[in-house]
Design a protein around this motif. Sequence first.
Motif, PDB file in Angstrom:
ATOM      1  N   ALA A  11       0.853  -1.185   0.000  1.00  0.00           N
ATOM      2  CA  ALA A  11       0.000   0.000   0.000  1.00  0.00           C
ATOM      3  C   ALA A  11       0.896   1.244   0.000  1.00  0.00           C
ATOM      4  N   PRO A  12       0.442   2.322  -0.607  1.00  0.00           N
ATOM      5  CA  PRO A  12       1.270   3.534  -0.643  1.00  0.00           C
ATOM      6  C   PRO A  12       1.786   3.985   0.728  1.00  0.00           C
ATOM      7  N   VAL A  13       0.956   3.926   1.748  1.00  0.00           N
ATOM      8  CA  VAL A  13       1.405   4.365   3.077  1.00  0.00           C
ATOM      9  C   VAL A  13       2.505   3.439   3.614  1.00  0.00           C
ATOM     10  N   GLN A  14       2.446   2.157   3.279  1.00  0.00           N
ATOM     11  CA  GLN A  14       3.496   1.228   3.713  1.00  0.00           C
ATOM     12  C   GLN A  14       4.815   1.521   2.991  1.00  0.00           C
ATOM     13  N   ILE A  15       4.727   1.810   1.712  1.00  0.00           N
ATOM     14  CA  ILE A  15       5.926   2.155   0.943  1.00  0.00           C
ATOM     15  C   ILE A  15       6.541   3.432   1.510  1.00  0.00           C
ATOM     16  N   LEU A  16       5.697   4.396   1.861  1.00  0.00           N
ATOM     17  CA  LEU A  16       6.197   5.645   2.438  1.00  0.00           C
ATOM     18  C   LEU A  16       6.883   5.432   3.786  1.00  0.00           C
ATOM     19  N   LEU A  17       6.417   4.467   4.563  1.00  0.00           N
ATOM     20  CA  LEU A  17       7.074   4.164   5.841  1.00  0.00           C
ATOM     21  C   LEU A  17       8.575   3.938   5.648  1.00  0.00           C
ATOM     22  N   PHE A  18       8.909   3.238   4.578  1.00  0.00           N
ATOM     23  CA  PHE A  18      10.302   2.891   4.334  1.00  0.00           C
ATOM     24  C   PHE A  18      11.062   3.895   3.474  1.00  0.00           C
ATOM     25  N   THR A  19      10.367   4.671   2.647  1.00  0.00           N
ATOM     26  CA  THR A  19      11.072   5.481   1.646  1.00  0.00           C
ATOM     27  C   THR A  19      10.938   6.983   1.808  1.00  0.00           C
ATOM     28  N   TYR A  20      10.033   7.468   2.641  1.00  0.00           N
ATOM     29  CA  TYR A  20       9.825   8.913   2.753  1.00  0.00           C
ATOM     30  C   TYR A  20      11.074   9.575   3.324  1.00  0.00           C
ATOM     31  N   ASN A  21      11.555  10.596   2.657  1.00  0.00           N
ATOM     32  CA  ASN A  21      12.790  11.257   3.042  1.00  0.00           C
ATOM     33  C   ASN A  21      12.510  12.350   4.072  1.00  0.00           C
ATOM     34  N   ASP A  22      12.318  11.925   5.334  1.00  0.00           N
ATOM     35  CA  ASP A  22      12.031  12.885   6.404  1.00  0.00           C
ATOM     36  C   ASP A  22      13.118  12.901   7.471  1.00  0.00           C
ATOM     37  N   GLY A  30       0.257   3.562  23.900  1.00  0.00           N
ATOM     38  CA  GLY A  30       1.102   4.710  24.170  1.00  0.00           C
ATOM     39  C   GLY A  30       1.690   5.317  22.914  1.00  0.00           C
ATOM     40  N   GLY A  31       1.326   4.813  21.758  1.00  0.00           N
ATOM     41  CA  GLY A  31       1.850   5.335  20.505  1.00  0.00           C
ATOM     42  C   GLY A  31       0.849   6.253  19.848  1.00  0.00           C
ATOM     43  N   SER A  32       1.049   6.491  18.577  1.00  0.00           N
ATOM     44  CA  SER A  32       0.121   7.338  17.848  1.00  0.00           C
ATOM     45  C   SER A  32      -0.715   6.487  16.909  1.00  0.00           C
ATOM     46  N   THR A  33      -1.858   7.021  16.519  1.00  0.00           N
ATOM     47  CA  THR A  33      -2.760   6.322  15.625  1.00  0.00           C
ATOM     48  C   THR A  33      -2.920   7.141  14.363  1.00  0.00           C
ATOM     49  N   SER A  34      -2.867   6.474  13.239  1.00  0.00           N
ATOM     50  CA  SER A  34      -3.095   7.122  11.961  1.00  0.00           C
ATOM     51  C   SER A  34      -4.263   6.428  11.303  1.00  0.00           C
ATOM     52  N   ALA A  35      -5.207   7.182  10.800  1.00  0.00           N
ATOM     53  CA  ALA A  35      -6.386   6.590  10.174  1.00  0.00           C
ATOM     54  C   ALA A  35      -6.556   7.133   8.768  1.00  0.00           C
ATOM     55  N   ALA A  36      -7.016   6.251   7.891  1.00  0.00           N
ATOM     56  CA  ALA A  36      -7.304   6.667   6.526  1.00  0.00           C
ATOM     57  C   ALA A  36      -8.669   7.339   6.497  1.00  0.00           C
ATOM     58  N   THR A  37      -8.922   8.128   5.462  1.00  0.00           N
ATOM     59  CA  THR A  37     -10.212   8.795   5.361  1.00  0.00           C
ATOM     60  C   THR A  37     -11.253   7.894   4.707  1.00  0.00           C
ATOM     61  N   THR A  38     -10.826   6.786   4.132  1.00  0.00           N
ATOM     62  CA  THR A  38     -11.753   5.854   3.502  1.00  0.00           C
ATOM     63  C   THR A  38     -12.120   4.772   4.505  1.00  0.00           C
ATOM     64  N   PRO A  39     -13.411   4.579   4.795  1.00  0.00           N
ATOM     65  CA  PRO A  39     -13.783   3.556   5.771  1.00  0.00           C
ATOM     66  C   PRO A  39     -13.542   2.144   5.239  1.00  0.00           C
ATOM     67  N   SER A  40     -13.306   1.207   6.156  1.00  0.00           N
ATOM     68  CA  SER A  40     -13.189  -0.203   5.793  1.00  0.00           C
ATOM     69  C   SER A  40     -14.579  -0.807   5.848  1.00  0.00           C
ATOM     70  N   TRP A  41     -14.961  -1.511   4.816  1.00  0.00           N
ATOM     71  CA  TRP A  41     -16.290  -2.098   4.765  1.00  0.00           C
ATOM     72  C   TRP A  41     -16.309  -3.520   5.286  1.00  0.00           C
TER      73      TRP A  41
END
Length: 166
Positions: free
Chosen positions: A87-98, A133-144
């Motif tokens: 998934a794009p967000v998973q790819i970004l976990l490893f490749t985003y240059n931050d 104790g961590g953070s939560t990230s949610a997508a704007t598209t609901p899971s059906w």
Amino acid sequence: FYLCCDATSESAVRRLRKLKRRPAKPFAVMMRDEETVKRACLVSDAQREILTGHQKPILLLKKRESCGIAPSVAADNPTLGVMLPYAPVQILLFTYNDGLDVPPALVMTSGNVSGAPICRDDDLPMCSCPTTGGSTSAATTPSWISIGDSRTWSAARGATHRCHFL
């Protein structure tokens, strides 16, 4: 929702086990890329085809003796459940240059206590696993629907078996 941690850190994996109330069942590991998988596991040509194919299953692979993965990820188990980012967000976990140093392998598991239904609403992860104790990230598209990842392993004769877990 996923909970994830550094798969190379024994203390991080043990903490995740405690939070999930999952004392022994092996965790799946998402690895940055195919080269990372090859450093940690033995991969045949047929297994490589499955791992890099369009379905992106969790593939059970034989661990190398010094695989670099925390022992408690899959204790006393000669195999490791491995997947590549799909998934794009998973790819970004490893490749985003931050500037963050993301480990090459992450334990990826559902954001719920073991045995509880898979979370599909924004309100559920913190309710079912409240002490992260961590953070939560949610997508704007609901899971059906609530489904788990599929697991695939290749048999010695080349047959492929597929299991879907709810």
